[in-house]
Design a protein around this motif. Structure first.
Motif, PDB file in Angstrom:
ATOM      1  N   ASP A 145      31.800  -1.141 -37.306  1.00  0.00           N
ATOM      2  CA  ASP A 145      32.991  -1.805 -37.841  1.00  0.00           C
ATOM      3  C   ASP A 145      33.529  -2.836 -36.851  1.00  0.00           C
ATOM      4  N   ILE A 146      33.556  -2.468 -35.587  1.00  0.00           N
ATOM      5  CA  ILE A 146      34.037  -3.387 -34.550  1.00  0.00           C
ATOM      6  C   ILE A 146      33.100  -4.590 -34.452  1.00  0.00           C
ATOM      7  N   ILE A 147      31.804  -4.355 -34.495  1.00  0.00           N
ATOM      8  CA  ILE A 147      30.811  -5.434 -34.432  1.00  0.00           C
ATOM      9  C   ILE A 147      31.006  -6.374 -35.615  1.00  0.00           C
ATOM     10  N   GLN A 148      31.196  -5.818 -36.813  1.00  0.00           N
ATOM     11  CA  GLN A 148      31.387  -6.653 -37.995  1.00  0.00           C
ATOM     12  C   GLN A 148      32.655  -7.507 -37.877  1.00  0.00           C
ATOM     13  N   GLY A 167      25.482  -9.848 -31.982  1.00  0.00           N
ATOM     14  CA  GLY A 167      25.592  -8.451 -32.422  1.00  0.00           C
ATOM     15  C   GLY A 167      24.924  -7.503 -31.453  1.00  0.00           C
ATOM     16  N   ARG A 168      23.761  -7.888 -30.965  1.00  0.00           N
ATOM     17  CA  ARG A 168      23.036  -7.038 -30.005  1.00  0.00           C
ATOM     18  C   ARG A 168      23.818  -6.886 -28.704  1.00  0.00           C
ATOM     19  N   SER A 169      24.370  -7.986 -28.207  1.00  0.00           N
ATOM     20  CA  SER A 169      25.162  -7.932 -26.972  1.00  0.00           C
ATOM     21  C   SER A 169      26.411  -7.079 -27.153  1.00  0.00           C
ATOM     22  N   LEU A 170      27.066  -7.214 -28.302  1.00  0.00           N
ATOM     23  CA  LEU A 170      28.273  -6.425 -28.553  1.00  0.00           C
ATOM     24  C   LEU A 170      27.953  -4.940 -28.677  1.00  0.00           C
ATOM     25  N   ARG A 171      26.840  -4.615 -29.321  1.00  0.00           N
ATOM     26  CA  ARG A 171      26.446  -3.206 -29.431  1.00  0.00           C
ATOM     27  C   ARG A 171      26.186  -2.624 -28.045  1.00  0.00           C
ATOM     28  N   LYS A 172      25.518  -3.393 -27.215  1.00  0.00           N
ATOM     29  CA  LYS A 172      25.227  -2.934 -25.856  1.00  0.00           C
ATOM     30  C   LYS A 172      26.526  -2.755 -25.068  1.00  0.00           C
ATOM     31  N   PHE A 173      27.441  -3.701 -25.199  1.00  0.00           N
ATOM     32  CA  PHE A 173      28.717  -3.630 -24.490  1.00  0.00           C
ATOM     33  C   PHE A 173      29.546  -2.428 -24.940  1.00  0.00           C
ATOM     34  N   HIS A 174      29.646  -2.233 -26.258  1.00  0.00           N
ATOM     35  CA  HIS A 174      30.485  -1.160 -26.789  1.00  0.00           C
ATOM     36  C   HIS A 174      29.838   0.209 -26.706  1.00  0.00           C
ATOM     37  N   SER A 175      28.541   0.266 -26.459  1.00  0.00           N
ATOM     38  CA  SER A 175      27.903   1.569 -26.361  1.00  0.00           C
ATOM     39  C   SER A 175      28.254   2.273 -25.052  1.00  0.00           C
ATOM     40  N   LYS A 176      28.801   1.554 -24.101  1.00  0.00           N
ATOM     41  CA  LYS A 176      29.134   2.130 -22.799  1.00  0.00           C
ATOM     42  C   LYS A 176      30.363   3.048 -22.854  1.00  0.00           C
ATOM     43  N   GLY A 177      31.272   2.810 -23.776  1.00  0.00           N
ATOM     44  CA  GLY A 177      32.454   3.661 -23.863  1.00  0.00           C
ATOM     45  C   GLY A 177      33.266   3.339 -25.093  1.00  0.00           C
TER      46      GLY A 177
END
Length: 179
Positions: free
Chosen positions: A11-14, A84-94
């Motif tokens: 949802d955040i990525i979208q 999208g890939r960069s944001l997923r990687k960034f948000h997967s940390k916490g």
């Protein structure tokens, strides 16, 4: 109208991708990159034609232009894929408080937002800057830093979604009439 739903990373990525598509400065950056990509491809085709001459030059140049335009157009999809890939990687940390259980209530006074077990915060209609409605989300911008994301899956069916959208639009219309 009260909604309870889980907000997840997608949802955040979208939301970020939606804002990228609607941001004029970002659109200009993407357009410049597309033009540069088009010119680069076209020059490569021209160099190829000088190294190995072709018999029907007009057809070759038209074909080169079409292929270069298609490549430049597809390049924008690649840009948004990378974002999208960069944001997923960034948000997967916490999680950072962005994800999880959300409770949103919409009344005549405004929108009340509660994240997790935190205290509910009410935003009056006068303080809400913009509302974006897409096929899958409603983004309520309170200010530059605060946005309330409401996914379509939070509603039981399409009628509830449409009823929410109609109610949201009527509250916004009342707000505009007051000011």
């Amino acid at each position: 109208m009260k909604l309870q739903y889980e907000l997840n990373m997608e949802d955040i990525i979208q939301y970020y991708l939606h804002m990228s598509h609607t941001s004029l400065p970002f659109k200009k950056v993407v357009r410049r990159r597309q033009v540069r990509f088009f010119i680069t491809l076209f020059i490569l085709f021209l160099i190829y034609s000088f190294i190995w001459p072709v018999t029907n030059q007009l057809l070759y140049y038209v074909l080169c232009a079409v292929i270069s335009m298609a490549g430049a157009y597809l390049y924008s999809f690649y840009i948004f894929y990378r974002i999208g890939r960069s944001l997923r990687k960034f948000h997967s940390k916490g999680k950072g408080g962005l994800y999880g259980k959300k409770v949103v209530e919409m009344t005549e006074l405004g929108v009340t937002n509660q994240t997790g077990e935190g205290e509910p915060v009410r935003y009056e209609w006068q303080t809400i800057r913009e509302v974006y409605i897409t096929k899958l989300y409603v983004f309520i911008h309170v200010n530059e830093l605060i946005v309330i994301l409401i996914p379509r899956r939070a509603f039981a069916d399409n009628d509830a979604w449409m009823q929410f959208i109609d109610k949201l639009k009527s509250f916004q219309a009342e707000r505009r009439e007051r000011h």
